[in-house]
Design a protein around this motif. Sequence first.
Motif, PDB file in Angstrom:
ATOM      1  N   ALA A 151      36.831  50.684  39.034  1.00  0.00           N
ATOM      2  CA  ALA A 151      37.735  49.630  38.083  1.00  0.00           C
ATOM      3  C   ALA A 151      38.109  50.501  36.991  1.00  0.00           C
ATOM      4  CB  ALA A 151      36.376  48.579  37.668  1.00  0.00           C
ATOM      5  N   ALA A 152      37.305  51.382  36.468  1.00  0.00           N
ATOM      6  CA  ALA A 152      37.980  52.097  35.065  1.00  0.00           C
ATOM      7  C   ALA A 152      39.011  52.989  35.692  1.00  0.00           C
ATOM      8  CB  ALA A 152      36.464  53.081  34.491  1.00  0.00           C
ATOM      9  N   HIS A 153      38.700  53.900  36.815  1.00  0.00           N
ATOM     10  CA  HIS A 153      39.735  54.619  37.271  1.00  0.00           C
ATOM     11  C   HIS A 153      41.140  53.898  37.365  1.00  0.00           C
ATOM     12  CE1 HIS A 153      41.926  56.780  40.369  1.00  0.00           C
ATOM     13  NE2 HIS A 153      41.309  57.860  39.795  1.00  0.00           N
ATOM     14  N   ALA A 154      41.175  52.833  38.172  1.00  0.00           N
ATOM     15  CA  ALA A 154      42.126  51.858  38.663  1.00  0.00           C
ATOM     16  C   ALA A 154      42.799  51.498  37.127  1.00  0.00           C
ATOM     17  CB  ALA A 154      41.876  50.841  39.205  1.00  0.00           C
ATOM     18  N   VAL A 155      42.235  51.010  36.176  1.00  0.00           N
ATOM     19  CA  VAL A 155      42.942  50.412  34.971  1.00  0.00           C
ATOM     20  C   VAL A 155      43.573  51.509  34.224  1.00  0.00           C
ATOM     21  CG1 VAL A 155      42.225  48.877  32.792  1.00  0.00           C
ATOM     22  CG2 VAL A 155      41.349  48.243  35.069  1.00  0.00           C
ATOM     23  N   ALA A 156      42.759  52.516  34.113  1.00  0.00           N
ATOM     24  CA  ALA A 156      43.338  53.617  33.414  1.00  0.00           C
ATOM     25  C   ALA A 156      44.600  54.361  33.825  1.00  0.00           C
ATOM     26  CB  ALA A 156      42.168  54.880  33.520  1.00  0.00           C
ATOM     27  N   ARG A 157      44.832  54.138  35.312  1.00  0.00           N
ATOM     28  CA  ARG A 157      46.020  54.789  35.736  1.00  0.00           C
ATOM     29  C   ARG A 157      47.162  53.594  36.083  1.00  0.00           C
ATOM     30  NH1 ARG A 157      41.956  57.676  36.431  1.00  0.00           N
ATOM     31  NH2 ARG A 157      41.968  59.789  36.790  1.00  0.00           N
ATOM     32  N   PHE A 158      46.758  52.428  36.345  1.00  0.00           N
ATOM     33  CA  PHE A 158      47.712  51.393  36.299  1.00  0.00           C
ATOM     34  C   PHE A 158      47.748  50.283  35.518  1.00  0.00           C
ATOM     35  CE2 PHE A 158      46.786  53.640  40.278  1.00  0.00           C
ATOM     36  CZ  PHE A 158      48.168  53.852  40.862  1.00  0.00           C
ATOM     37  N   LEU A 176      42.347  42.809  40.503  1.00  0.00           N
ATOM     38  CA  LEU A 176      43.017  42.289  41.555  1.00  0.00           C
ATOM     39  C   LEU A 176      44.416  42.201  41.767  1.00  0.00           C
ATOM     40  CD1 LEU A 176      40.613  39.072  42.085  1.00  0.00           C
ATOM     41  CD2 LEU A 176      40.416  41.587  43.527  1.00  0.00           C
ATOM     42  N   ASP A 177      45.026  42.456  40.440  1.00  0.00           N
ATOM     43  CA  ASP A 177      46.682  42.097  40.515  1.00  0.00           C
ATOM     44  C   ASP A 177      46.838  43.693  40.532  1.00  0.00           C
ATOM     45  OD1 ASP A 177      46.807  39.557  40.527  1.00  0.00           O
ATOM     46  OD2 ASP A 177      46.624  39.361  38.394  1.00  0.00           O
ATOM     47  N   LEU A 178      46.335  44.633  40.386  1.00  0.00           N
ATOM     48  CA  LEU A 178      46.697  45.956  40.323  1.00  0.00           C
ATOM     49  C   LEU A 178      47.027  46.491  41.922  1.00  0.00           C
ATOM     50  CD1 LEU A 178      44.160  47.920  38.093  1.00  0.00           C
ATOM     51  CD2 LEU A 178      46.253  47.038  37.611  1.00  0.00           C
ATOM     52  N   PRO A 179      47.981  47.368  42.026  1.00  0.00           N
ATOM     53  CA  PRO A 179      48.595  48.047  43.205  1.00  0.00           C
ATOM     54  C   PRO A 179      47.158  48.707  44.126  1.00  0.00           C
ATOM     55  CG  PRO A 179      49.324  49.256  41.521  1.00  0.00           C
ATOM     56  CD  PRO A 179      48.627  48.132  41.028  1.00  0.00           C
ATOM     57  N   LEU A 196      51.914  46.658  56.397  1.00  0.00           N
ATOM     58  CA  LEU A 196      51.520  45.260  56.907  1.00  0.00           C
ATOM     59  C   LEU A 196      51.783  44.061  55.857  1.00  0.00           C
ATOM     60  CD1 LEU A 196      47.885  46.422  58.476  1.00  0.00           C
ATOM     61  CD2 LEU A 196      50.193  45.982  59.556  1.00  0.00           C
ATOM     62  N   GLY A 197      52.187  44.548  54.515  1.00  0.00           N
ATOM     63  CA  GLY A 197      52.529  43.508  53.779  1.00  0.00           C
ATOM     64  C   GLY A 197      51.524  43.454  52.582  1.00  0.00           C
ATOM     65  N   PHE A 198      50.524  44.541  52.660  1.00  0.00           N
ATOM     66  CA  PHE A 198      49.489  44.387  51.553  1.00  0.00           C
ATOM     67  C   PHE A 198      49.958  45.068  50.281  1.00  0.00           C
ATOM     68  CE2 PHE A 198      47.005  43.873  55.418  1.00  0.00           C
ATOM     69  CZ  PHE A 198      46.683  42.488  55.372  1.00  0.00           C
ATOM     70  N   LEU A 199      49.982  44.514  49.127  1.00  0.00           N
ATOM     71  CA  LEU A 199      50.425  45.371  48.192  1.00  0.00           C
ATOM     72  C   LEU A 199      49.616  45.442  46.920  1.00  0.00           C
ATOM     73  CD1 LEU A 199      54.140  43.769  47.817  1.00  0.00           C
ATOM     74  CD2 LEU A 199      53.370  45.923  49.072  1.00  0.00           C
ATOM     75  N   ASP A 203      45.043  41.268  47.608  1.00  0.00           N
ATOM     76  CA  ASP A 203      45.455  40.831  48.877  1.00  0.00           C
ATOM     77  C   ASP A 203      44.638  41.186  49.931  1.00  0.00           C
ATOM     78  OD1 ASP A 203      47.727  39.824  47.872  1.00  0.00           O
ATOM     79  OD2 ASP A 203      49.090  41.879  48.411  1.00  0.00           O
ATOM     80  N   ILE A 204      43.846  42.389  49.954  1.00  0.00           N
ATOM     81  CA  ILE A 204      42.867  42.847  50.769  1.00  0.00           C
ATOM     82  C   ILE A 204      41.543  42.320  50.658  1.00  0.00           C
ATOM     83  CG2 ILE A 204      44.069  44.913  51.637  1.00  0.00           C
ATOM     84  CD1 ILE A 204      42.446  46.539  49.789  1.00  0.00           C
ATOM     85  N   ALA A 205      41.289  41.878  49.391  1.00  0.00           N
ATOM     86  CA  ALA A 205      39.791  41.450  48.922  1.00  0.00           C
ATOM     87  C   ALA A 205      39.842  40.154  49.806  1.00  0.00           C
ATOM     88  CB  ALA A 205      39.824  41.565  47.478  1.00  0.00           C
ATOM     89  N   GLU A 206      40.663  39.152  49.983  1.00  0.00           N
ATOM     90  CA  GLU A 206      40.659  38.218  50.453  1.00  0.00           C
ATOM     91  C   GLU A 206      40.634  38.132  52.206  1.00  0.00           C
ATOM     92  OE1 GLU A 206      43.936  36.296  49.020  1.00  0.00           O
ATOM     93  OE2 GLU A 206      43.362  36.099  47.021  1.00  0.00           O
ATOM     94  N   MET A 207      40.923  39.171  52.611  1.00  0.00           N
ATOM     95  CA  MET A 207      41.052  39.280  54.132  1.00  0.00           C
ATOM     96  C   MET A 207      39.439  39.803  54.741  1.00  0.00           C
ATOM     97  SD  MET A 207      43.993  38.776  54.944  1.00  0.00           S
ATOM     98  CE  MET A 207      44.102  39.431  56.612  1.00  0.00           C
ATOM     99  N   PRO A 208      39.201  39.523  55.801  1.00  0.00           N
ATOM    100  CA  PRO A 208      38.012  39.793  56.497  1.00  0.00           C
ATOM    101  C   PRO A 208      38.002  41.359  56.757  1.00  0.00           C
ATOM    102  CG  PRO A 208      39.203  37.921  57.894  1.00  0.00           C
ATOM    103  CD  PRO A 208      40.177  38.793  56.692  1.00  0.00           C
ATOM    104  N   ARG A 209      36.858  41.676  56.616  1.00  0.00           N
ATOM    105  CA  ARG A 209      36.732  43.303  56.750  1.00  0.00           C
ATOM    106  C   ARG A 209      36.789  44.052  57.968  1.00  0.00           C
ATOM    107  NH1 ARG A 209      34.453  45.108  51.783  1.00  0.00           N
ATOM    108  NH2 ARG A 209      35.369  43.758  50.170  1.00  0.00           N
ATOM    109  N   ALA A 210      36.345  43.267  59.195  1.00  0.00           N
ATOM    110  CA  ALA A 210      36.421  44.003  60.481  1.00  0.00           C
ATOM    111  C   ALA A 210      37.675  44.325  60.952  1.00  0.00           C
ATOM    112  CB  ALA A 210      35.626  43.051  61.280  1.00  0.00           C
TER     113      ALA A 210
END
Length: 507
Positions: A151-158, A176-179, A196-199, A203-210
């Motif tokens: 999380a820290a890595h993502a927010v620092a860069r985006f 969740l709103d980060l790319p 596949l349209g995941f931006l 978007d992927i956190a809500e999808m089934p993992r399998a």
Amino acid sequence: MPRVVSIWLPTWPTDRWRRKAGSAAPPAETPLVLVGRQGQKQMVMAADAVALAAGLRPGMPATTARVLVPNLVVHQHVPEADAEALDRIALWMMQRYAPIVATDPPDGIVMDTSGADHLHGGEEMMLTSIAGRLKTSGVSARVAVADTWGAAHAVARFGGRRSVVIPRGDACPRILDLPIAALRLPADIVSGLHVLGFLRIGDIAEMPRAPLTLRFGPELGRRLNQALGRLAEPIEPIRPEEIVRVRRAFAEPIGAAETIARYIGKLVIALCEGLAERGLGAKRLDLICYRVDSTMQAVRVGMALPVRDARRLTRLLTDKIETIEPGFGIECLELAATLAEPLADRQTITSIVEEAVSDISGLVDVLANTVGERSLFRMAPVASDVPERSVARIAPMSPATGASWPDHWPRPSRLLARPEHIETMALLPDHPPAWFSWRGIRHRVRRGDGPERVFGEWWLGDQEMHAVRDYFRVENDAGERFWLFRAGDGEDAATGSHRWYLHGLFG
């Protein structure tokens, strides 16, 4: 719960190159790129902020960059030098801010600051200090702190801000709103998700993992779980060979406070022996507890002066045991003197004529490790006639500055942070006021002494060339004494506004 700081250096290669070049570096407004060979082509490997603003990007052919920006400065990229310099910055971060620090190649540093932020005035002040010190050194940086490395890595860069503090437990909605690229995924996985349209991460956190794991492998789920705090991501701290350290592994994990304290005492004795062999004293100790769940707990204590007293160091460390969370048990303890300075052995001489010299460094150490180094200071005189410039805060055990307190005129026991304007009436130019009104209360002056004339420090600026203050000590009907001054000499308007101010109170 751990707190992790991620430091991103967006233009690290060009910043490092400019620092090394020194005065020979081109002006800051001149675009600079570093190039390297990929196959048979020269490609742009790094670009500074000016070059990026001009439209240049890493991965662009060097010939194209030269055509787009005619005044472009081009130099060779040396990634090995970047990595070595990044290691040096990480070591400096470890010595100053936190015991668990590691590089996050190619342009980042990560730190576990659990239990260490209070020593720097809190997380917000710590991040401001990190970014400010790097900027002063010519290195651009963005800093973020969160519950997880991901999380820290993502927010620092985006995150789009210079420094971001994510409150505890708030990492999930923030990322969740980060790319998707913020998850530290390989480029091919990111491009495949985009097809596949995941931006966004959401978007992927809500999808089934399998289905995602079947198509992209386990890396996607692992990075997502690490960012959301569902999967631990230990930080392997840097430990240079020159640092004096001792280590103790246990056949069975330990967890009781008494057991931890006993082994801390043994480690401190061994560490002091190592310090004595090198003629050093510890100024900062880091105790790292390796838990059985592959996570670490760290304790940091600092000393005002180099110390090699085992009892004193043991006490400072054991006072912090309550901050250690052993979890399912600690399988290894490591104690390191991350900051040490020369310390000569002193011989104690007893005499019936010599005076005992009080040593308060032990008390200073206890207080500093309790309330933080920034909260502990002493006042020292500064060679200046201007009252607010004649005093400064310095470290408690700093040597004498050589300046002495002014004694030719009495000074108030309390000096206001800023002089406060007052309404008054006085006979110009040399008489104290007959009355004054301060903070809505009117005071009648019974006695007054002055003026004491203070001149401006002309070498600091033209506005102080003719500046004058006339100070008066006055007493009201209740016996309260105040320190007032008039801006100006009471005659010449060029010396000041002739307005009155209250600057201090006598005890």
